[in-house]
Design an enzyme around this catalytic site. Structure first.
Site, mmCIF file in Angstrom:
data_model
loop_
_atom_site.group_PDB
_atom_site.id
_atom_site.type_symbol
_atom_site.label_atom_id
_atom_site.label_comp_id
_atom_site.label_asym_id
_atom_site.label_seq_id
_atom_site.Cartn_x
_atom_site.Cartn_y
_atom_site.Cartn_z
ATOM 1 N N GLU A 265 -15.735 -3.801 -8.141
ATOM 2 C CA GLU A 265 -15.003 -5.004 -8.565
ATOM 3 C C GLU A 265 -15.634 -6.274 -8.019
ATOM 4 O OE1 GLU A 265 -10.916 -4.918 -7.259
ATOM 5 O OE2 GLU A 265 -11.413 -4.028 -5.344
ATOM 6 N N CYS B 18 -10.061 0.764 -14.042
ATOM 7 C CA CYS B 18 -8.629 0.597 -13.806
ATOM 8 C C CYS B 18 -8.200 -0.858 -13.919
ATOM 9 C CB CYS B 18 -8.231 1.181 -12.456
ATOM 10 S SG CYS B 18 -9.075 0.409 -11.074
ATOM 11 N N HIS C 250 9.695 -8.228 -13.833
ATOM 12 C CA HIS C 250 10.487 -7.029 -14.098
ATOM 13 C C HIS C 250 11.302 -7.122 -15.378
ATOM 14 C CE1 HIS C 250 10.229 -5.145 -9.879
ATOM 15 N NE2 HIS C 250 9.496 -4.485 -10.742
ATOM 16 N N ASP D 189 -10.911 -8.204 -10.896
ATOM 17 C CA ASP D 189 -11.688 -8.942 -9.905
ATOM 18 C C ASP D 189 -13.139 -9.100 -10.334
ATOM 19 O OD1 ASP D 189 -10.003 -9.804 -7.807
ATOM 20 O OD2 ASP D 189 -9.739 -7.731 -7.172
HETATM 21 C C1 PEP Z 1 -9.044 -5.039 -10.416
HETATM 22 O O1 PEP Z 1 -9.449 -5.914 -9.656
HETATM 23 O O2 PEP Z 1 -9.484 -4.874 -11.575
HETATM 24 C C2 PEP Z 1 -8.000 -4.108 -9.976
HETATM 25 C C3 PEP Z 1 -7.638 -3.081 -10.717
HETATM 26 O O3 PEP Z 1 -7.382 -4.360 -8.788
HETATM 27 P P1 PEP Z 1 -6.236 -5.469 -8.581
HETATM 28 O O4 PEP Z 1 -5.799 -5.965 -9.936
HETATM 29 O O5 PEP Z 1 -5.157 -4.774 -7.825
HETATM 30 O O6 PEP Z 1 -6.950 -6.497 -7.780
HETATM 31 MG MG MG Z 2 -8.988 -5.818 -7.518
#
Ligand code: PEP
Ligand code: MG
Length: 538
Positions: free
Chosen positions: A428, A499, A187, A452
């Site tokens: 992922e 994402c 943070h 992931d």
């Molecule tokens: C990912 O795995 O790319 C993802 C966006 O999910 P997290 O980072 O929450 O595992």
């Molecule tokens: Mg993920």
């Protein structure tokens, strides 16, 4: 000499070091005065903590906005948690002084969070430490370090920089902050980025290596601290800082600019969030929607799962704040490094290959359905979509869709207001990428989770420093998985976004555009840079 750490907030600071000492909080000599009086001391300290933190939040609200002040409000909520308080009181009943009770309980929470692999989860540890230090300081009657008094041109050096410390900073006086611990998503790093102060974190033994009053240069990009800089270096870095500020200013023109490539392809830049309140941060940075709401945060820092009503309120608030803009809610992605103690996920030898993501939800139908009912009820408040994490086969999507439909039918029978939502799949795992043609028949959209996907494709733990060379989205295997997924989505006529962190990688963006990626969902502070990179593409 150059000291190396992690670049956590961009920019270059030149100034004189002010070492912020850790206040002495030894309570070994404090005598137990009886359960009732120790509990009263604890209650008073919590009350003082609350009013002190609220004051700091008000100051922070003025300097950095409501979203940042909410971090300190979160500290008040965390310490006000009855479960936490009960645990402290139990320790007092067992003969602990108020300091020892607070220390033991908050240290236990700190240890739990800091053991997690996920950066974002680990940042909670720094919040818990901030709360613990403040509470012990108040119990011991020790005054807060006077950061607000730092003169113009100061570089603050501390072991750790807590959000409550950052909130006292006068931006015009502080050229940079340097710490011995902390990472890019803690943070204090987020706050430093919001206020716009360069930060180099995790600089080993910074408080020991740097003398109070010494002239320094801090590089918030590389995370480097130059001690005893030459006149040439000072000139060079002053020029770099000027150029950086100019470039940053130039990004503001992308705030209202449409996300369109030079050849006229329209794309979207969304934000990733962990709390409904973060929507403001996405909007303030020009985000066109929410591409990933990590709902597991709603399930953390508590002793039971949030109820349907609690979840409904969070999702509805988010949808309303985004005002008809798309909001993609990812269903609970627990397990792996995201440990939620009360869910009692069995201890596994390989938690990353274990009972996590959609697998856990399909085996815990009541938990999953509670979340889905809340999402479908909130869907009437805006443009909400559902996204399933860690999918590896079509049956998982089919089963999840059946449960989601079951929820819709129940809500209908109960006469509750709700709306069905599009259901998308996160790509992922290598399995999901390899069968993305099959999954595209089941999903309304895809979102590629490169965090992931990179780990599983390369068979490498994202936290293993020795293997960081392999944890790289540019590895041919990962690039192929991404390309294959985008092509299969396009062939099936569904939208495909990304994402994972790679969506903001300016070197990768041209490839993603070439392959046809539609949506780039990134941390809010990367939205404008991502839009610029897209607009610069052919
Ligand atoms: C990912 O795995 O790319 C993802 C966006 O999910 P997290 O980072 O929450 O595992
Ligand atoms: Mg993920």
């Amino acid at each position: 000499m150059i000291l190396k750490g992690i670049g956590a907030s961009p920019g270059f600071g030149i100034g004189r070091a002010i070492i912020i000492e850790d206040r002495k909080l030894d309570y070994a000599a404090v005598k137990y005065t009886g359960a009732a009086s120790e509990k009263a001391r604890l209650a008073k300290a919590v009350k003082d903590f609350t009013s002190e933190t609220r004051q700091l939040a008000e100051v922070l609200c003025r300097s950095a906005g409501t979203k940042q002040a909410a971090i300190l409000e979160g500290h008040i909520t965390m310490l006000g948690d009855p479960f936490l308080r009960r645990q402290m009181e139990e320790k007092i009943d067992a003969g602990a002084v108020a300091e020892a009770a607070a220390d033991a309980v908050l240290t236990m929470f700190y240890d739990t969070f800091s053991a997690l692999e996920d950066e974002i989860m680990r940042q909670r540890a720094s919040d818990v430490k901030d709360i613990k230090d403040s509470l012990l300081r108040i119990l011991r009657g020790v005054k807060r370090a006077d950061i607000a008094a730092a003169p113009k041109g100061s570089i603050l050096i501390a072991k750790d920089f807590m959000p409550s410390m950052v909130s006292q900073i006068k931006k015009e006086n502080v050229a940079a902050i340097v710490t011995q611990v902390g990472g890019v998503s803690c943070h204090s790093a987020i706050l430093a980025r919001t206020i716009g102060i360069p930060a180099a974190l995790s600089v080993p033994n910074a408080t020991g290596m740097i003398d109070d009053g010494a002239l320094l240069i801090a590089d918030g990009f590389k995370g480097e601290v130059i001690t005893a800089p030459t006149a040439d270096q000072i000139r060079e870095y002053s020029e770099k800082q000027r150029a950086y500020l100019q470039e940053k200013e130039s990004l503001n023109i992308y705030f209202n600019k449409p996300t369109v490539t030079k050849s006229g392809l329209a794309k979207k830049v969304y934000g990733n969030i962990g709390k409904a309140e973060d929507a403001q941060n996405v909007l303030r940075n020009g985000g066109e929607g929410i591409g990933l709401f990590r709902t597991e945060f709603l399930f953390m820092n508590r002793d039971r799962a949030p109820t349907e009503q609690e979840q409904f309120e969070a999702y509805a608030a988010l949808a309303k704040a985004m005002d008809e803009k798309e909001v993609i809610i990812r269903t609970l992605d627990s397990g792996g490094d995201k440990v939620i103690p009360y869910l009692q996920i069995e201890k596994e030898k390989n938690p990353f290959l274990g009972h996590r993501g959609i697998r856990f939800c399909l085996d815990n139908k009541a938990l999953f359905k509670t979340q889905i009912r809340a999402v479908l009820r909130a869907a009437v408040c805006g443009d909400i979509k559902i996204m399933l994490p860690l999918v590896t086969c079509p049956e998982e999507v089919q089963q999840a869709k059946a449960l989601i439909e079951e929820c819709a039918c129940e809500l209908e029978n109960e006469g509750l207001n709700f709306q069905r939502a599009d259901i998308g799949v996160m790509i992922e795992t290598p399995a999901a990428a390899l069968i993305s043609d099959l999954l595209a028949k089941e999903a309304a959209f895809f979102s590629i989770g490169t965090n992931d996907l990179t780990a599983y494709t390369m068979a490498v733990d994202r936290g293993n420093a020795k293997l960081s060379r392999l944890y790289d989205t540019f590895q041919p295997a990962v690039l192929r998985a991404i390309e294959m997924t985008i092509k299969n989505a396009k062939a099936a006529g569904i939208e495909v976004g990304m994402c994972g962190e790679a969506a903001a990688n300016t070197d990768l963006i041209p490839k993603l555009i070439k392959w046809g990626l539609d949506t780039f969902s990134v941390t809010p502070s990367s939205i404008l840079q991502t839009r610029k990179s897209i607009c610069d593409c052919k």
